[in-house]
Design a protein around this motif. Structure first.
Motif, PDB file in Angstrom:
ATOM      1  N   TYR A  31       0.882  -1.230  -0.131  1.00 54.91           N
ATOM      2  CA  TYR A  31       0.087  -0.158   0.189  1.00 54.91           C
ATOM      3  C   TYR A  31       0.921   1.353  -0.055  1.00 54.91           C
ATOM      4  CZ  TYR A  31      -3.074   3.748   1.850  1.00 54.91           C
ATOM      5  OH  TYR A  31      -3.552   4.825   1.956  1.00 54.91           O
ATOM      6  N   SER A  34       1.290   3.335  -3.009  1.00 58.86           N
ATOM      7  CA  SER A  34      -0.294   3.964  -3.503  1.00 58.86           C
ATOM      8  C   SER A  34      -0.602   5.139  -2.507  1.00 58.86           C
ATOM      9  CB  SER A  34      -1.339   2.876  -3.725  1.00 58.86           C
ATOM     10  OG  SER A  34      -1.074   1.980  -4.380  1.00 58.86           O
ATOM     11  N   THR A  53      -0.534   1.821   5.553  1.00 59.37           N
ATOM     12  CA  THR A  53       0.164   1.028   6.047  1.00 59.37           C
ATOM     13  C   THR A  53       0.563   0.858   7.560  1.00 59.37           C
ATOM     14  OG1 THR A  53       1.656   1.419   4.145  1.00 59.37           O
ATOM     15  CG2 THR A  53       2.851   0.567   5.916  1.00 59.37           C
ATOM     16  N   ARG A 107      -7.973  -2.135   5.888  1.00 62.48           N
ATOM     17  CA  ARG A 107      -6.626  -2.418   6.037  1.00 62.48           C
ATOM     18  C   ARG A 107      -6.243  -2.892   7.534  1.00 62.48           C
ATOM     19  NH1 ARG A 107      -2.622  -3.025   2.562  1.00 62.48           N
ATOM     20  NH2 ARG A 107      -1.223  -2.108   3.686  1.00 62.48           N
ATOM     21  N   ASN A 160       0.884   0.389  -9.371  1.00 65.12           N
ATOM     22  CA  ASN A 160       0.185   1.548  -9.017  1.00 65.12           C
ATOM     23  C   ASN A 160       0.217   2.639 -10.356  1.00 65.12           C
ATOM     24  OD1 ASN A 160      -0.913   3.499  -6.948  1.00 65.12           O
ATOM     25  ND2 ASN A 160       0.775   4.716  -7.299  1.00 65.12           N
ATOM     26  N   TRP A 164      -4.111   2.465  -7.752  1.00 69.49           N
ATOM     27  CA  TRP A 164      -3.934   1.923  -6.751  1.00 69.49           C
ATOM     28  C   TRP A 164      -5.025   0.850  -6.423  1.00 69.49           C
ATOM     29  CZ3 TRP A 164      -7.817   1.666  -2.763  1.00 69.49           C
ATOM     30  CH2 TRP A 164      -8.904   2.531  -3.181  1.00 69.49           C
ATOM     31  N   LEU A 168      -3.787  -3.046  -5.116  1.00 71.59           N
ATOM     32  CA  LEU A 168      -4.437  -3.916  -3.844  1.00 71.59           C
ATOM     33  C   LEU A 168      -5.005  -4.941  -4.221  1.00 71.59           C
ATOM     34  CD1 LEU A 168      -5.949  -1.034  -1.611  1.00 71.59           C
ATOM     35  CD2 LEU A 168      -3.487  -1.982  -1.415  1.00 71.59           C
TER      36      LEU A 168
END
Length: 464
Positions: A31, A34, A53, A107, A160, A164, A168
């Motif tokens: 991540y 991004s 993150t 996340r 990316n 983004w 993922l």
């Protein structure tokens, strides 16, 4: 009995476990590539955008407190199956998140669920491999534990470029594939759970026999009930309460666990802090492209592999087996290489801090890019050896509660792993790269002496 599995099957099981870890450690840092794109798309502040993150790594701290004890109560397999199914769902929702709130929530949940592998795989390996031969398996586990965070930004930078969301989108496919591999090929490995299931099966057979004797009038109901209770053990709730409190008991009452957790937490925080700081050093200061900056992560991966191969799989493994065969082995036998390799960490930090910011684009002093890259290799080499030595030591010293000891270590280091990306960049902007890395290098020097103390006083501390 998992100890009686064939060498070929143990290697296969270890490979599956490593893929499970890679799927979650890769997701923790991919991540980061991004974060700026998400910031621009939704008009966010930089700290809020980069917290994706940190929240994943924060999940690494929370999850083990549940999954470590639970795996010792119900077994490893149910924990892996349920957590990775939920991890896949969380990753899917994150890909289609309509706003930052949903994205950050997924996340965090993803980090919690993925932590089941990060915390429990070491215990799963201990279930199936005897102490003498365990180090090489654990070394592979730790390579992917650190390799994932370095590969995430490297691959994510290129994905990316499409979006983004495409970056993922790799995660649910990865976690689902590892879930299927584990579910279809690897059985339960927790020997206590296997023995408990066998006991429960015998108890059911005993209950049927008691019922039959009662019907025939050869045994009274009260005698039969007492006989059944004698075969039983602590209730599920009693076992779970004991297991759930164990990580905190170890963390706050055992000096060895506390010191190991503090040092590994600092190193883990540094790893994620460096990942978050790379754009500042390589893009903002040195003026390189994001693609160029992402390739620098290969230096960290190279250092991890060098430490694992040269020290973990060769020197340390050979030394430990020699002591084991001579009957001289103790948990402190695991620490040997860390007593000197731990000093590679501050060397790498000092050299990186005082060479990375100097480039002809920002001043008259120009230091070649290879110098800070070599410093990162030195840092990663020392970090790998320290983790390999100290966590192996922790597992041996607290073998009966290995999963809980690892949960305590994972909890503490994940807290700093989540915090460092949030403030390390700001520190460097305010104080400069040189000062920040000098402070961190000084702290690591002090903690490096912990290995020397453990070798000398470890048996005495454990005896108390």
């Amino acid at each position: 009995d998992p100890l009686k599995w064939t060498l070929k099957f143990k290697c296969w099981a270890t490979a599956v476990y490593c893929l499970m870890i890679l799927s979650t450690t890769y997701g923790s840092s991919s991540y980061a590539a991004s974060a700026i794109t998400v910031e621009r798309e939704w008009g966010l502040s930089r700290p809020l955008a980069t917290s994706g993150t940190s929240l994943w790594v924060l999940g690494f701290a929370v999850g083990p407190l549940l999954f470590g004890p639970t795996s010792e109560v119900v077994g490893r397999r149910p924990v892996y199956l349920v957590s990775f199914a939920l991890l896949t769902i969380a990753n899917i929702v994150a890909c289609v998140a309509p706003d930052i709130e949903v994205l950050l929530a997924m996340r965090f949940i993803g980090g919690c669920m993925g932590s089941s592998a990060l915390n429990n795989v070491a215990a799963s390996i201990s279930d199936m491999v005897r102490v003498r031969d365990r180090l090489r398996y654990l070394t592979m586990y730790r390579i992917v534990s650190f390799g994932g965070p370095t590969l995430g930004p490297l691959v994510g930078t290129f994905l990316n470029q499409a979006s983004w969301r495409w970056n993922l989108a790799v995660l649910p496919f990865f976690s689902f594939a590892t879930l299927v591999l584990y579910a279809t090929t690897v059985p339960e490995s927790h020997r206590v759970t296997i023995a408990r299931k066998q006991l429960e099966q015998r108890q059911k057979e005993h209950e049927k026999e008691v019922e039959k004797l009662c019907e025939e009038g050869k045994m009274t109901r009260s005698t039969g009930d007492r006989s059944n209770r004698e075969l039983g053990g602590p209730s599920l709730m009693q076992r779970y309460k004991t297991a759930l409190s164990m990580p905190f008991v170890l963390l706050f009452t055992e000096p060895i666990v506390g010191i190991v957790c503090i040092y590994t937490a600092l190193l883990y925080g540094l790893l994620y802090g460096i990942i978050a700081a790379f754009p500042l050093v390589w893009q903002d200061i040195r003026g390189r492209s994001p693609e160029y900056a992402s390739t620098v992560f290969l230096t960290l991966l190279g250092g991890f592999c060098l430490g694992a191969g040269l020290i973990g799989c060769w020197l340390q493994d050979k030394s430990y087996k020699r002591q084991y065969d001579a009957g001289e082995v103790t948990p402190e036998s695991r620490i040997g290489p860390a007593t000197w390799a731990s000093f590679f960490v501050p060397v790498g930090l000092f050299v990186f801090g005082w060479t990375a910011p100097y480039d002809r684009l920002v001043g008259s002093l120009d230091i070649h890019w290879a110098v800070p890259c070599i410093a990162l290799v030195i840092f990663a080499f020392g970090m790998q050896v320290v983790f390999n030595s100290w966590l192996s030591y922790l597992g041996d010293a607290y073998a009966p509660v290995a999963a809980s000891a690892m949960a305590a270590a994972t909890f503490s280091r994940s807290l700093l792993g989540a915090a460092f990306p949030l403030f390390l960049r700001q520190w460097m902007l305010v104080w400069s790269v040189q000062i920040v890395f000098s402070i961190l290098g000084g702290l690591s020097i002090l903690l490096s002496f912990g290995g020397l103390l453990f070798v000398r006083y470890g048996p005495r501390i454990r005896a108390r």
